[in-house]
Scaffold this motif. Structure first.
Motif, PDB file in Angstrom:
ATOM      1  N   ARG A 119       0.806  -1.221   0.000  1.00 45.47           N
ATOM      2  CA  ARG A 119       0.000   0.000   0.000  1.00 45.47           C
ATOM      3  C   ARG A 119       0.839   1.271   0.000  1.00 45.47           C
ATOM      4  NH1 ARG A 119      -2.141   0.222   5.084  1.00 45.47           N
ATOM      5  NH2 ARG A 119      -3.594   1.826   4.437  1.00 45.47           N
ATOM      6  N   TYR A 120       0.348   2.284  -0.735  1.00 44.50           N
ATOM      7  CA  TYR A 120       0.866   3.646  -0.727  1.00 44.50           C
ATOM      8  C   TYR A 120      -0.354   4.498  -0.433  1.00 44.50           C
ATOM      9  CZ  TYR A 120       3.669   7.672  -2.299  1.00 44.50           C
ATOM     10  OH  TYR A 120       4.367   8.857  -2.378  1.00 44.50           O
ATOM     11  N   TYR A 121      -0.359   5.226   0.686  1.00 47.50           N
ATOM     12  CA  TYR A 121      -1.588   5.844   1.174  1.00 47.50           C
ATOM     13  C   TYR A 121      -1.350   7.269   1.664  1.00 47.50           C
ATOM     14  CZ  TYR A 121       0.648   4.131   5.383  1.00 47.50           C
ATOM     15  OH  TYR A 121       1.568   3.875   6.358  1.00 47.50           O
ATOM     16  N   TRP A 122      -2.426   8.035   1.694  1.00 46.39           N
ATOM     17  CA  TRP A 122      -2.397   9.434   2.103  1.00 46.39           C
ATOM     18  C   TRP A 122      -2.480   9.556   3.628  1.00 46.39           C
ATOM     19  CZ3 TRP A 122      -5.827  12.460   4.848  1.00 46.39           C
ATOM     20  CH2 TRP A 122      -5.533  13.826   4.871  1.00 46.39           C
ATOM     21  N   THR A 123      -1.696  10.495   4.176  1.00 42.28           N
ATOM     22  CA  THR A 123      -1.803  10.922   5.572  1.00 42.28           C
ATOM     23  C   THR A 123      -1.748  12.448   5.548  1.00 42.28           C
ATOM     24  OG1 THR A 123       0.555  11.089   6.095  1.00 42.28           O
ATOM     25  CG2 THR A 123      -0.456   8.892   6.290  1.00 42.28           C
ATOM     26  N   PRO A 124      -2.157  13.121   6.615  1.00 44.29           N
ATOM     27  CA  PRO A 124      -2.064  14.583   6.634  1.00 44.29           C
ATOM     28  C   PRO A 124      -0.639  15.109   6.402  1.00 44.29           C
ATOM     29  CG  PRO A 124      -3.515  13.837   8.365  1.00 44.29           C
ATOM     30  CD  PRO A 124      -2.879  12.606   7.780  1.00 44.29           C
ATOM     31  N   ALA A 125       0.366  14.275   6.651  1.00 43.38           N
ATOM     32  CA  ALA A 125       1.757  14.675   6.432  1.00 43.38           C
ATOM     33  C   ALA A 125       2.214  14.425   4.985  1.00 43.38           C
ATOM     34  CB  ALA A 125       2.671  13.922   7.390  1.00 43.38           C
ATOM     35  N   GLY A 126       1.376  13.796   4.179  1.00 42.62           N
ATOM     36  CA  GLY A 126       1.735  13.461   2.800  1.00 42.62           C
ATOM     37  C   GLY A 126       1.562  11.972   2.551  1.00 42.62           C
ATOM     38  N   TRP A 127       1.858  11.550   1.348  1.00 34.37           N
ATOM     39  CA  TRP A 127       1.701  10.146   0.962  1.00 34.37           C
ATOM     40  C   TRP A 127       2.835   9.307   1.551  1.00 34.37           C
ATOM     41  CZ3 TRP A 127      -2.238   7.883  -1.914  1.00 34.37           C
ATOM     42  CH2 TRP A 127      -3.251   8.763  -2.289  1.00 34.37           C
ATOM     43  N   GLN A 128       2.472   8.156   2.134  1.00 29.80           N
ATOM     44  CA  GLN A 128       3.433   7.283   2.800  1.00 29.80           C
ATOM     45  C   GLN A 128       3.162   5.830   2.446  1.00 29.80           C
ATOM     46  OE1 GLN A 128       3.513   8.149   6.995  1.00 29.80           O
ATOM     47  NE2 GLN A 128       3.667  10.338   6.668  1.00 29.80           N
ATOM     48  N   GLY A 129       3.975   4.960   2.973  1.00 26.73           N
ATOM     49  CA  GLY A 129       3.856   3.534   2.684  1.00 26.73           C
ATOM     50  C   GLY A 129       4.911   3.140   1.680  1.00 26.73           C
ATOM     51  N   THR A 130       4.639   2.108   0.914  1.00 25.48           N
ATOM     52  CA  THR A 130       5.591   1.602  -0.073  1.00 25.48           C
ATOM     53  C   THR A 130       5.276   2.183  -1.446  1.00 25.48           C
ATOM     54  OG1 THR A 130       5.772  -0.458   1.169  1.00 25.48           O
ATOM     55  CG2 THR A 130       6.552  -0.484  -1.115  1.00 25.48           C
ATOM     56  N   ASP A 131       6.202   2.952  -1.994  1.00 22.67           N
ATOM     57  CA  ASP A 131       6.050   3.505  -3.337  1.00 22.67           C
ATOM     58  C   ASP A 131       6.470   2.427  -4.325  1.00 22.67           C
ATOM     59  OD1 ASP A 131       5.550   5.259  -5.382  1.00 22.67           O
ATOM     60  OD2 ASP A 131       7.273   6.551  -4.983  1.00 22.67           O
TER      61      ASP A 131
END
Length: 159
Positions: A119-131
């Motif tokens: 998963r690559y997912y949105w958080t308030p700090a920006g997109w995170q997870g595995t690109d």
């Protein structure tokens, strides 16, 4: 060699199945449209040659009222230009910051080796997870937060 062909119905958040059972194919013999993310149940190894061209087709990703999870499985065109998940996010959202989440909040792919989602997912700090790296023709899912059309960019134009 296979015993099931299925595709995802985002409106019902369930699979449509066509399967081999008791000597016959049963279930729903559904149409396959450009971009439909399919899955197959493999019973033995085989080679499958796929011919054709990718067209410049726009797909509507519909947002549905809760409790719908708004997961849309999608098959990437074989001639797409995206290298990694963030390339798709940038194309749909315009960026990967904490404010770039007006259409989707997640992109994921199925890892058949680990039998898990990457998963690559949105958080308030920006997109995170595995690109993660995108493979030609790969199935991905998008978690939709508002309705939008998207036509994936292609390396080669339709013939």
């Amino acid at each position: 060699r296979i015993d099931v062909v299925g595709k995802w119905n985002p409106a019902t958040q369930s699979s449509i199945l066509y399967f081999w059972f008791r000597g016959a194919w049963r279930g729903t013999d559904f149409p396959i449209n450009a971009g439909d993310g399919l899955f197959i149940g493999v019973r033995s190894s085989f080679t499958w040659v796929i011919n054709g061209t990718d067209g410049d087709v726009s797909h509507l990703f519909q947002w549905y009222l809760p409790p719908n999870a708004n997961i849309h499985w999608f098959s990437m065109p074989y001639t797409h230009v995206y290298r990694v998940a963030s390339d798709v996010v940038k194309d749909i959202e315009g960026g990967i910051t904490g404010s770039d989440n007006t259409f989707i909040t997640e992109i994921a792919r199925w890892d058949p080796l680990t039998q898990t989602l990457v998963r690559y997912y949105w958080t308030p700090a920006g997109w995170q997870g595995t690109d993660f790296t995108l493979v030609n023709g790969e199935g991905i899912y998008l978690k939709v937060v508002s309705t939008f059309p998207w036509a994936p960019r292609l390396l080669t134009p339709e013939v």
